[in-house]
Structures are given as C-alpha cells and as structure tokens.
Design an enzyme around this catalytic site. Structure first.
Site, PDB file in Angstrom:
ATOM      1  CG  PHE A 128      -1.904   1.175   1.163  1.00  0.00           C
ATOM      2  CD1 PHE A 128      -3.083   1.068   0.429  1.00  0.00           C
ATOM      3  CD2 PHE A 128      -1.632   2.378   1.789  1.00  0.00           C
ATOM      4  CE1 PHE A 128      -3.971   2.133   0.327  1.00  0.00           C
ATOM      5  CE2 PHE A 128      -2.520   3.460   1.692  1.00  0.00           C
ATOM      6  CZ  PHE A 128      -3.689   3.324   0.962  1.00  0.00           C
ATOM      7  CG  ASP A 215       5.678   3.444   1.898  1.00  0.00           C
ATOM      8  OD1 ASP A 215       5.684   3.947   3.039  1.00  0.00           O
ATOM      9  OD2 ASP A 215       4.671   3.434   1.163  1.00  0.00           O
ATOM     10  CE  LYS A 244      -0.136   5.129   7.748  1.00  0.00           C
ATOM     11  NZ  LYS A 244      -1.503   5.483   8.113  1.00  0.00           N
TER      12      LYS A 244
HETATM   13  C1  LIG Z   1       2.993   2.151   3.882  1.00  0.00           C
HETATM   14  C2  LIG Z   1       2.100   3.303   3.538  1.00  0.00           C
HETATM   15  N1  LIG Z   1       2.429   4.094   2.511  1.00  0.00           N
HETATM   16  C3  LIG Z   1       1.661   5.146   2.182  1.00  0.00           C
HETATM   17  C4  LIG Z   1       0.505   5.443   2.857  1.00  0.00           C
HETATM   18  C5  LIG Z   1      -0.338   6.622   2.454  1.00  0.00           C
HETATM   19  O1  LIG Z   1      -0.240   7.637   3.381  1.00  0.00           O
HETATM   20  P1  LIG Z   1      -1.311   8.839   3.398  1.00  0.00           P
HETATM   21  O2  LIG Z   1      -2.616   8.253   3.787  1.00  0.00           O
HETATM   22  O3  LIG Z   1      -0.765   9.805   4.397  1.00  0.00           O
HETATM   23  O4  LIG Z   1      -1.341   9.424   2.021  1.00  0.00           O
HETATM   24  C6  LIG Z   1       0.118   4.628   3.928  1.00  0.00           C
HETATM   25  C7  LIG Z   1      -1.132   4.892   4.660  1.00  0.00           C
HETATM   26  O5  LIG Z   1      -1.736   4.002   5.223  1.00  0.00           O
HETATM   27  C8  LIG Z   1       0.936   3.529   4.278  1.00  0.00           C
HETATM   28  O6  LIG Z   1       0.620   2.718   5.296  1.00  0.00           O
END
Ligand SMILES: Cc1ncc(COP(=O)(O)O)c(C=O)c1O
Length: 394
Positions: A128, A215, A244
């Site tokens: 994700f 990520d 986050k």
């Molecule tokens: C691993 C990862 N990358 C990217 C995101 C996306 O972040 P945002 O919701 O702040 O755009 C998330 C959100 O859950 C995530 O867990």
C-alpha cells in the site's frame, strides 16, 4: 438527512472529543484505550505536552509562509531528520501519498538523466502506497485501483518477500530504475519478510544501479523498535518516505534521499504550497526530539516483545489463530477467517483496534503505552478473540 461529507469512509458510530496519552474520550465521556494511534500516527500519544507546547508557541509566531522564501523551521527539521535517519537531504510534503509521489518522480527523473527512456519501478503484491493516481497504481491491491483506470504506467509488480521473482524481473527487464517496497507491509497484513530480504534487495539494486526506495510511512519513527524498520537489517536505502508518525498528527510527509539520489531534484522539478511549513516542521522536530529524549523506540521494542509473548500465551492452543507476529509496536494476529466484526466489538468493549487484509487484527498502539495499558490490551484482545471465535462456532 443530507450528509455534507463525501461517502469515502465507512465510519464507526463514535466521535472522540479528547485524548491523553493512550486514552481517548467520546462525546458521552466514555473512555477508550487507543491501540491504533490514528493508524500509526500519534506515536507519542494524544495531547503530548511537548507537542502541544511547541504547536501553541509556533502558532503564535508563524504558521505558514511559502517555499518561495527561506523557512528556518524547515531547515532545522531537515538537519534533525537527516541526522536521525542517516539520509542526506529531504523534500517535505503533506502526506504519505505525496511523499511517495516525490519518490516516484525522483526515480523517474534519475533514470531519464541516465538515458532510460521508459523507466519502470518494481513494486510488490500486497503493498500500500497511497490513494493518488501514481501511488494507487503502485499499490498491490486491486480494490484500491478498481474504477480508476487507466492506471499510471511504469510499475512492475512481483510477489512480496520473493527474491526469485525480483531476480527474474531484473533479468527480463532492461528499464527498471528502482524498487519501492515497505520493510514490513502494514495494510497488507503486518507481513514481515525473511531476514535476508532487504539486504538482498540492497545488493541487487547496487548490482543494477537501481534506487532502493523504502516506504517507511507506517513503519518509521520508532514504531518497530528502532527509528526505522530497515535498521533491523543493517542496510540503508537510497530513498525513504515518511509521514504518519512524523509529526504526531500534524499533516506532513517526507521524501528523504541519500548519495546521488539526494541531488536529483533541482528548482522547478517538484514543489508544494504547504509542504514543510513552519507549523508542521516544528511539530515533527519536537516529535524526533521527544522520541530520542524519552527513548521511545527502545520502549516500543521491549513493549512489543512483551505483547507478542502475552498474546502467544493467551491465544495458544487456539487452532483458529494462524499466526501472531510483529516487530516493536506493529503487531498482527492472523485468524483463519475474516474478522472485521472484531472492530465494532472492540469499540463496544472500549478498545480501538483494526483489522486489515480481512483476517489480520492490526495493533499499532502509541509508543508511550505503559505496562497497565499493555495488560488491558492483552486481556481485551484475547477476550474479544475468544468471544468472536465462540460466537462463530454456534
Ligand atoms: C505504507 C504506507 N504508505 C503510504 C501510505 C499513504 O499515506 P497517506 O494516507 O498519508 O497518504 C500509507 C497509509 O496508510 C501507508 O501505510
């Protein structure tokens, strides 16, 4: 009744009005133990005095100017964050998706400059990366993509934690420029890869001149027991994205880079109106200083072990519990069946938990969780699971 909000979320019937540490209170004054932290956001807990004081002071000084000017707080956070992470430079955005957008653009620009015409980025099944068009295209979950085609091109997908698949892609594709991967998949179900996975990806990237882009939006900022999850493997990425937990709830995203990758962007290549504004940067700097001062990553490591052990003891002998896994305070309890109903049942019991990938109870409590709260969490989740499984048997 007309709802002024677009129906993007299936919300639970509760409204929180106040928080303190790992506790939240709703409109009726009922108290809940927050074992989700706004999905790995409020690592320091709610209403942390250091964050509150920093935000109040900064709001009285300056909230926003523009990236047309020097921003002292952004510079200061840049210094602190690069020192904390071992990366060289940073671009600030406002969310995780935006941090990943920056990483994707950086990888493409880097590849174009090296003469790769249609650069590809290797991404993983079950991943994700966000909800913008590029990041949902990178995401390895069809549900996130369905209805939004045509997707952004240029992503090559392989199974997670499968080196053979990555090596096959490396042998068959000339145009790969980077790998974008979560060190532990969060939304995908708290999937922890084999110990050698990240080091082998690192070696493959080095051999091919690809960028290793991690990520760490969910795993970063002490969550897994070290400042960043990749540090468990002793490797360093070329690019790392954060969001986050970075500012304990004030929106911010960061795309960090190291070595040649740190010098890819020049004036005009990327930007953001809000990204890196004084308020968000002040909050993030305070978070890093507090994490360090209070030793919260180490605390997350110890508390995570305690919880894992406690859940194993409480749930052992239940064949419906497929696996109990985690690193630091990023924990998953996988059942043999869909268990989304546990979320409202948890709420009714005064416990905020999450279920992801249909069968995995996901726990992301604040890093400041204390022993008594850990006991409540252990007993609460074990009771919920016991009742859920007993109900399903009838
Ligand atoms: C691993 C990862 N990358 C990217 C995101 C996306 O972040 P945002 O919701 O702040 O755009 C998330 C959100 O859950 C995530 O867990």
């Amino acid at each position: 009744m007309h709802d002024p909000l677009m129906a993007t979320y299936k919300r639970l019937p509760v409204t929180f009005v106040r928080g303190e540490g790992a506790w939240l209170w709703d409109t009726d004054g009922r108290r809940y133990l927050d074992a989700l932290s706004g999905i790995a956001v409020c690592g320091l807990g709610h209403a942390h005095p250091a964050v509150r004081e920093a935000l109040c002071e900064q709001a009285g000084l300056l909230i926003h100017t523009s990236n047309l000017y020097q921003i002292a707080e952004q510079q200061a956070l840049g210094e602190v964050l690069t020192a904390y992470s071992g990366m060289d430079r940073v671009f600030f955005a406002n969310s995780g998706a935006e941090a990943n957008e920056a990483a994707i653009k950086l990888a493409r620009l880097h590849a174009h400059r090296k003469g790769v015409k249609e650069p590809g980025i290797l991404v993983m099944e079950g991943s994700f990366h966000g909800r913008t068009l590029a990041t949902l295209s990178a995401t390895g979950n069809r549900k996130v993509q369905a209805g939004f085609e045509p997707l952004v091109q240029g992503f090559v997908r392989v199974p997670y934690d499968d080196m053979a698949a990555v090596e096959t892609a490396a042998a068959n594709r000339q145009n790969i420029a980077a790998i974008l991967v979560e060190p532990i998949q969060g939304e995908g179900g708290i999937n922890i890869p084999a110990a050698g996975y990240l080091p082998r990806l690192r070696a493959l990237c080095d051999a091919h001149g690809w960028l290793l882009m991690l990520d760490e939006i969910q795993t970063g900022m002490g969550r897994t027991g070290l400042p960043f999850a990749h540090q468990h493997s002793g490797i360093q990425p070329d690019v790392m994205t954060l969001a986050k937990g970075l500012a304990n709830g004030v929106p911010i995203g960061a795309c960090l880079a190291r070595g040649a990758a740190a010098d890819v962007f020049g004036p005009g290549n990327h930007g953001s109106t809000f990204g890196g504004n004084p308020l968000a940067c002040r909050a993030a700097r305070t978070v890093i200083e507090t994490l360090t001062r209070e030793g919260l990553a180490g605390r997350a490591a110890a508390m995570g072990e305690y919880l894992l052990e406690g859940f194993r003891r409480r749930l052992e002998g239940r064949p419906e519990v497929v696996d109990i896994r985690g690193r630091g305070l990023m924990l998953g309890i996988e059942l043999d069946r869909p268990c989304a109903d546990l979320v409202p049942q948890g709420l009714a019991a005064g416990l905020l938990i999450n279920v992801t990938a249909e069968r995995v109870i996901r726990l992301l409590p604040p890093l400041i969780l204390d022993e008594a709260q850990a006991e409540l969490l252990l007993d609460g989740v074990a009771d919920l699971v016991g009742t859920f499984l007993a109900g399903a048997a009838h």
